[in-house]
Design a protein around this motif. Structure first.
Motif, PDB file in Angstrom:
ATOM      1  N   ALA A  98     -27.556  17.267  49.270  1.00  0.00           N
ATOM      2  CA  ALA A  98     -26.589  16.215  49.589  1.00  0.00           C
ATOM      3  C   ALA A  98     -25.456  16.200  48.560  1.00  0.00           C
ATOM      4  CB  ALA A  98     -27.282  14.859  49.635  1.00  0.00           C
ATOM      5  N   ALA A  99     -25.801  16.379  47.289  1.00  0.00           N
ATOM      6  CA  ALA A  99     -24.775  16.417  46.240  1.00  0.00           C
ATOM      7  C   ALA A  99     -23.848  17.614  46.435  1.00  0.00           C
ATOM      8  CB  ALA A  99     -25.433  16.476  44.866  1.00  0.00           C
ATOM      9  N   LYS A 105     -17.077  18.462  50.220  1.00  0.00           N
ATOM     10  CA  LYS A 105     -16.160  17.571  50.938  1.00  0.00           C
ATOM     11  C   LYS A 105     -15.065  17.049  50.010  1.00  0.00           C
ATOM     12  CE  LYS A 105     -19.090  16.107  54.702  1.00  0.00           C
ATOM     13  NZ  LYS A 105     -18.296  16.528  55.836  1.00  0.00           N
ATOM     14  N   LYS A 106     -15.416  16.748  48.783  1.00  0.00           N
ATOM     15  CA  LYS A 106     -14.416  16.292  47.816  1.00  0.00           C
ATOM     16  C   LYS A 106     -13.404  17.393  47.538  1.00  0.00           C
ATOM     17  CE  LYS A 106     -13.688  14.662  43.116  1.00  0.00           C
ATOM     18  NZ  LYS A 106     -12.481  15.428  42.970  1.00  0.00           N
ATOM     19  N   ASN A 112      -6.380  18.900  50.603  1.00  0.00           N
ATOM     20  CA  ASN A 112      -5.525  18.330  51.640  1.00  0.00           C
ATOM     21  C   ASN A 112      -4.450  17.398  51.062  1.00  0.00           C
ATOM     22  OD1 ASN A 112      -6.865  19.659  53.666  1.00  0.00           O
ATOM     23  ND2 ASN A 112      -8.307  17.999  54.024  1.00  0.00           N
ATOM     24  N   PHE A 113      -4.583  17.003  49.800  1.00  0.00           N
ATOM     25  CA  PHE A 113      -3.574  16.140  49.203  1.00  0.00           C
ATOM     26  C   PHE A 113      -2.497  16.926  48.611  1.00  0.00           C
ATOM     27  CE2 PHE A 113      -6.810  12.744  49.275  1.00  0.00           C
ATOM     28  CZ  PHE A 113      -6.060  11.796  49.900  1.00  0.00           C
TER      29      PHE A 113
END
Length: 113
Positions: A98-99, A105-106, A112-113
């Motif tokens: 999960a980590a 995802k981060k 994307n920024f």
């Protein structure tokens, strides 16, 4: 076998790595072999390691499991002494995965920024 303990965040991560590397069935952990790895790792840590206590606790847990496995089994006592350790490992593996997914995802969001 030489294990670089700096690469691991704790004794469960080392145990999981040893199991995956040696392609060991997580439900049939060879306690003797894994305990030897832990004892060697503890000797390689040196006296000033803060993490040594966690690894000593895991090594003693493994030794306790091995001693329980050597005792004659009673008919009503059919539970494998390794079950609790296996459960902890499976939970740790889920949390680690999960980590990893959250980290990916981060990273994607940062791109994307």
């Amino acid at each position: 076998m030489i294990v670089d303990l700096e690469a691991f965040n704790g004794p469960l991560e080392l145990l999981l790595n040893l199991i995956e590397k040696d392609k060991i069935d997580i439900y049939d952990i060879p306690i003797n072999t894994i305990t030897e790895y832990y004892l060697e790792s503890i000797q390689d840590m040196g006296d000033d390691s803060d993490d040594m206590i966690d690894f000593i606790v895991m090594a003693s847990t493994l030794i306790e499991l091995k001693s329980k496995m050597l005792l004659p089994k009673k008919e009503e006592d059919e539970e494998d002494p390794r079950d609790d350790l296996v459960e902890r490992l499976l939970e740790y593996k889920k949390a680690k995965e999960a980590a990893r997914l959250l980290r990916e995802k981060k990273e994607q969001a940062d791109l994307n920024f």
